[in-house]
Design a protein around this motif. Sequence first.
Motif, PDB file in Angstrom:
ATOM      1  N   PRO A 368     -10.351  54.666   7.118  1.00  0.00           N
ATOM      2  CA  PRO A 368     -11.716  54.164   7.352  1.00  0.00           C
ATOM      3  C   PRO A 368     -12.758  55.273   7.267  1.00  0.00           C
ATOM      4  O   PRO A 368     -12.578  56.351   7.851  1.00  0.00           O
ATOM      5  CB  PRO A 368     -11.629  53.599   8.779  1.00  0.00           C
ATOM      6  CG  PRO A 368     -10.475  54.301   9.412  1.00  0.00           C
ATOM      7  CD  PRO A 368      -9.504  54.588   8.319  1.00  0.00           C
ATOM      8  N   PRO A 371     -17.840  51.603   9.270  1.00  0.00           N
ATOM      9  CA  PRO A 371     -17.460  50.550  10.212  1.00  0.00           C
ATOM     10  C   PRO A 371     -16.758  49.397   9.479  1.00  0.00           C
ATOM     11  O   PRO A 371     -17.021  49.147   8.300  1.00  0.00           O
ATOM     12  CB  PRO A 371     -18.798  50.110  10.798  1.00  0.00           C
ATOM     13  CG  PRO A 371     -19.686  51.302  10.659  1.00  0.00           C
ATOM     14  CD  PRO A 371     -19.271  51.955   9.373  1.00  0.00           C
ATOM     15  N   THR A 372     -15.888  48.685  10.186  1.00  0.00           N
ATOM     16  CA  THR A 372     -15.055  47.659   9.543  1.00  0.00           C
ATOM     17  C   THR A 372     -15.851  46.488   8.975  1.00  0.00           C
ATOM     18  O   THR A 372     -15.333  45.745   8.143  1.00  0.00           O
ATOM     19  CB  THR A 372     -14.035  47.109  10.557  1.00  0.00           C
ATOM     20  OG1 THR A 372     -14.742  46.609  11.708  1.00  0.00           O
ATOM     21  CG2 THR A 372     -13.074  48.202  10.998  1.00  0.00           C
ATOM     22  N   SER A 375     -18.507  46.747   3.461  1.00  0.00           N
ATOM     23  CA  SER A 375     -17.768  46.942   2.215  1.00  0.00           C
ATOM     24  C   SER A 375     -18.753  47.408   1.151  1.00  0.00           C
ATOM     25  O   SER A 375     -19.934  47.044   1.178  1.00  0.00           O
ATOM     26  CB  SER A 375     -17.081  45.647   1.763  1.00  0.00           C
ATOM     27  OG  SER A 375     -16.091  45.242   2.690  1.00  0.00           O
ATOM     28  N   ASP A 411     -13.780  46.579   3.932  1.00  0.00           N
ATOM     29  CA  ASP A 411     -13.721  46.505   5.405  1.00  0.00           C
ATOM     30  C   ASP A 411     -13.677  47.907   6.015  1.00  0.00           C
ATOM     31  O   ASP A 411     -12.900  48.182   6.939  1.00  0.00           O
ATOM     32  CB  ASP A 411     -12.507  45.692   5.859  1.00  0.00           C
ATOM     33  CG  ASP A 411     -12.536  44.264   5.328  1.00  0.00           C
ATOM     34  OD1 ASP A 411     -13.643  43.708   5.226  1.00  0.00           O
ATOM     35  OD2 ASP A 411     -11.463  43.731   4.992  1.00  0.00           O
ATOM     36  N   GLY A 412     -14.506  48.785   5.470  1.00  0.00           N
ATOM     37  CA  GLY A 412     -14.631  50.136   5.992  1.00  0.00           C
ATOM     38  C   GLY A 412     -13.633  51.139   5.473  1.00  0.00           C
ATOM     39  O   GLY A 412     -13.773  52.347   5.718  1.00  0.00           O
ATOM     40  N   VAL A 413     -12.608  50.688   4.722  1.00  0.00           N
ATOM     41  CA  VAL A 413     -11.530  51.567   4.272  1.00  0.00           C
ATOM     42  C   VAL A 413     -11.755  51.998   2.832  1.00  0.00           C
ATOM     43  O   VAL A 413     -11.984  51.155   1.949  1.00  0.00           O
ATOM     44  CB  VAL A 413     -10.165  50.867   4.406  1.00  0.00           C
ATOM     45  CG1 VAL A 413      -9.036  51.747   3.864  1.00  0.00           C
ATOM     46  CG2 VAL A 413      -9.899  50.513   5.860  1.00  0.00           C
TER      47      VAL A 413
END
Length: 598
Positions: A368, A371-372, A375, A411-413
């Motif tokens: 990450p 933040p999740t 995107s 999703d933040g990754v």
Amino acid sequence: MNKRVAVNRVTQSLLTAFLVGQTAFGASAAASGPDKKPAASGAQDPVLIQTMQAELTRAMSSLGSAAASTAGSPPPPKPYFMSYAVSDAENVSISAQFGAITNSNETRRRNADIQVRLGDYAQDNTHGDHRTSALTTVPLPLTDDREALARSFWFATNRGYGKALDSYLKVKTEQQVRAKEEDASADFSHETTSQEFVPSDAKFSPAAPLMKDKSAWEERLRELSGLFKQFPDIFSNTVALDASNEVDYFIDSDGTRISTPSHVARIVVVARTRAADGMDLFRVETFESDELGRLPDQKTLTEKTLAMAKNLEELRVAPVTEPFDGPAILSGRASAVFFHEVLGHRLEGQRQRGDEEGQTFTKLLNKPILPTFLSVADDPTLKTFDGISLSGHYSFDDEGQPARKVDLIQDGVLKTFLMSRLPIASFSASNGHGRSEAGHMPTGRQGNLIVTSSKSVSEPELREMLKAEAKKQNKPYGLYFEDISSGFAVTSRRSPQAFSVIPLVVYRIYVDGRPDELVRGVSIVGTPQAALSRIVATGNHQDVFNGICGAESGSIPVSAVAPAMLVSEIETQRQAQGSSRPPIVPPPAVAKMSEAGR
């Protein structure tokens, strides 16, 4: 010492062979003739693409051939890859100032970028600091004179081969004395070929009239720039229109063969003023479309120009900011610029390899970094967003690869990087983001950077969240960044991995309910990982930023789309104050001057 002597001898031998090779290539030109048509070209192809193909095919078969060597000398290395890229464009540029035309030009240009690679995909003449050695740029004849075009390609190719050979020998020498590199990836990637030759229609052909109503556009620009005469403290303004038709041709020795037409129309309004304390202030508004007829109407442009001028007058007397560390909201447009500068540049592929690169996110793949709820993708295939034209749209990149959407962060990754044909340790192939300005080597660059959020609230709610966060931190106010001009990102390993972004319009939002207060002289500073980790929430509406981005591969059009975002902590500092006074004598009174002249 002995190795160096041996290398020098090889250098002398290959350079001698190269000189002979030039003669052999010239002889081949006389034998085959400039009118020889390659088998791959069809009768419908224009003379330009026929000549490009013929000369590239002939160069690949002639350069480095056995005929190029002298008795007792090894033949010089053959190119393993070559490409010809031609931009054929017509441009109209008009600008006005204080109600009068200052420039009105029509130009036509043809430029060719010749790329020559010696060695192999694993290691070639572009290795390390020698990346630009593959490229030679020359102007081309504007007419379809087959012989003139052929001679231009022929000479540029020979010159490019000589430069590539010299660099390749340096690369081989350096490998004998340098330490092992961190990233031993290849210098060039294997890619599938593309065949998409689009004949130019009347709309995009440089031969067709680009602007039929030039006098009408000149009058519109005079009218817009004349609006600034109402504002005595604005001492400089420019209203500029730039429109172009362009067809880009690309062929390479792997078999790629494409042409892509494009049309861009852009109006830029710039105005400057100076505060009493010497601080220079400016505002910029940009309007862009894929057609002249789709630019905003005069009423909309007038309203935007007047609003910008009034805001500049307010900025002159606004208080100067103090250094601040606390919560802030970036509007959608400001957020888009922020993501482009702080995140986007650090996700470009070439930033992940090389001894000089800071490699901010290189080791964070599949981890990450946002933040999740956030995107990020880059999708140059998008022409518009919510009806707004996107500057970063293209069909093929500048290495002949199809444009494609790349999901950078999910999703933040962090999932991947923006790749040209320069491989890195984790990725060996292009994803259609090798971009450059004519005369520069392509590198991984942004196109249309799109930020999406699953944690969005309305703008009023975001504002209340800002006040609550400021109160929680015992701050009397939070900041609201309405507009941002530009910024720069430091990615070099020898410097701190920091960024600086220059806001144009900033307000203090007080927690006690006082009216918002406009301030000036603000500069956002920080480090990327810290800044990106402090995003708390976003607004529910995405805004578009269109602009021109400059980097090592030149200036290219880009777009960024993002919602407004609330950050729990952002650091600002004061901009340079300046020491020049505003104009001492007031501007001339036009009405009185007219009376005096009677």
